[in-house]
Design an enzyme around this catalytic site. Structure first.
Site, PDB file in Angstrom:
ATOM      1  N   GLU A  52      33.164  45.161  45.772  1.00  0.00           N
ATOM      2  CA  GLU A  52      33.691  44.310  46.850  1.00  0.00           C
ATOM      3  C   GLU A  52      33.576  44.992  48.214  1.00  0.00           C
ATOM      4  OE1 GLU A  52      34.435  41.247  46.955  1.00  0.00           O
ATOM      5  OE2 GLU A  52      34.348  40.845  44.812  1.00  0.00           O
ATOM      6  N   CYS A 212      24.657  26.182  48.739  1.00  0.00           N
ATOM      7  CA  CYS A 212      25.136  25.902  50.097  1.00  0.00           C
ATOM      8  C   CYS A 212      24.784  27.090  51.001  1.00  0.00           C
ATOM      9  CB  CYS A 212      26.650  25.656  50.077  1.00  0.00           C
ATOM     10  SG  CYS A 212      27.255  24.942  51.613  1.00  0.00           S
ATOM     11  N   CYS A 228      31.789  16.183  50.480  1.00  0.00           N
ATOM     12  CA  CYS A 228      31.405  16.995  51.638  1.00  0.00           C
ATOM     13  C   CYS A 228      31.172  16.137  52.877  1.00  0.00           C
ATOM     14  CB  CYS A 228      30.149  17.781  51.284  1.00  0.00           C
ATOM     15  SG  CYS A 228      29.592  18.820  52.629  1.00  0.00           S
TER      16      CYS A 228
END
Ligand code: SF4
Length: 392
Positions: A52, A212, A228
């Site tokens: 991360e 996306c 959307c």
């Protein structure tokens, strides 16, 4: 904030898409035996946390080989906390934003204090509270949420770049994402599945990476197209609104490769509190107006190391971009003339054999110089080769 369709509908569609199309082979999201986790099962948090931090500002396919090498060298919290900082920086070399590596090191020591050496390999002994993670150096709310949801399958929302983009498009936000954080955090928390938080957050990240995308999103295959607003009412490419970027100024930098009579090269270590503190570099600096680049190199080395050198052959010149500036480097081979080198603007100086340069952590721009220098001297470059892997 207007959301089309029910939250349950959005969750179901996204999770169904994830089960079929998600990236299920990300190594730090697997159980220790390499298999996919069953719902609610704990995953060892250490590899997730390292990944991360590496993923902040960096794409997954770039991070992957760095993470693999890191896990081989520092397989657990104890190994990391007791490691030498120079070795850690060497493992981070090429990933940029080097303060991240230092903060991981600081955080590892704090985590050992928090959970104890012996229990650090037991997933259940790690903190599960978002605030405890946020108190560690280098960990913000989104990173903490991602660690907690990935490791413990707990419902902690995330808001990384991918998620910001998807959510801004879902609600067709006309604001720049960084100025719409409050609303986007609220939406991320609202949509998060209580039943499968780990998978839901991963599904959002995967949708952002695969479907996306920042430009030309593949709306025709998107599971969320009926929910959307950007897709239904506008051109999704226009969302989120872009920040006006200032053009980075170009600075001219002259660097000298100073050799002594034994063929050794002079390198200096940056001051600890400066940017890229603790990393090594070749001496030199910024060109002044009305100065040739050779004069810059000789002046900078005189001012910062207290020695006189004579510039010789040009080795290379290249541009290197940072987040806030662009530098044009010109590098010359130099002959050491007189004086005793002193660390006036650095914390340490060393004369090193050119073959040993790869044992020191250098910023990315300097590794290009090492590569060219080794070529020039006929030295086989044994630098760690980073190769990208096939994860999308
Ligand atoms: Fe993104 Fe298009 Fe899906 Fe909307 S429909 S979330 S813009 S891919």
């Amino acid at each position: 904030m207007k959301i089309l369709n029910s939250i349950k509908d959005i969750q179901d569609k996204l999770l169904e898409w994830f089960d079929e199309n998600g990236r299920h082979n990300i190594p730090w999201k697997l159980k220790i035996d390499g298999t996919n986790p069953q719902s609610r099962e704990l995953i060892y948090p250490y590899p997730i946390w390292i990944a991360e931090i590496m993923l902040q500002q960096t794409q997954l396919k770039v991070v992957l080989p760095y993470w693999v090498r890191w896990m081989n060298s520092f397989p657990d919290l104890n190994a990391l906390a007791s490691a030498d900082e120079q070795k850690i920086l060497l493992h981070w070399q090429g990933l940029g934003y080097y303060s991240r590596a230092k903060r991981i090191h600081q955080a590892s020591k704090l985590l050992i204090k928090l959970i104890g050496k012996s229990s650090s390999i037991v997933p259940a002994s790690w903190p599960v509270d978002i605030e405890e993670w946020k108190n560690l150096p280098g960990i913000g709310r989104s990173t903490a949420g991602s660690i907690i949801s990935s490791a413990f399958d707990l419902p902690a929302p995330i808001l990384d770049g991918n998620v910001k983009r998807i959510l801004s498009r879902l609600i067709a936000s006309h604001k720049i994402a960084s100025q719409d954080q409050k609303r986007l955090w609220k939406l991320s928390a609202l949509l998060l599945s209580e039943h499968r938080p780990r998978d839901f957050n991963q599904a959002l990240m995967d949708l952002g990476a695969i479907v996306c995308t920042p430009r030309k999103p593949s709306c025709s295959i998107c599971p969320l197209q009926n929910s959307c607003l950007a897709y239904i009412n506008y051109d999704p490419d226009d969302f989120p609104k872009k920040e006006m970027k200032k053009r980075n100024p170009l600075e001219e930098i002259g660097l000298g490769l100073v050799f002594n009579q034994y063929g050794q090269l002079l390198i200096d270590q940056r001051l600890e509190n400066s940017s890229m503190g603790g990393m090594w570099e070749f001496p030199g600096g910024k060109k002044e107006p009305n100065e040739s680049i050779q004069e810059t190199i000789e002046r900078e080395i005189r001012e910062e190391l207290g020695i006189n050198v004579k510039t010789g052959k040009k080795l290379l010149s290249f541009e290197h971009s940072y987040s806030h500036k662009k530098l044009h480097f010109t590098v010359h081979l130099c002959e050491f003339k007189s004086g005793v080198p002193k660390a006036i603007a650095s914390q340490k100086l060393l004369w090193v054999d050119p073959e040993r340069l790869c044992d020191f952590p250098f910023p990315a721009a300097n590794t290009k110089i090492i590569y060219e220098l080794h070529k020039h001297l006929g030295i086989k470059n044994k630098k760690f080769k980073i190769t990208t892997q096939s994860l999308r």
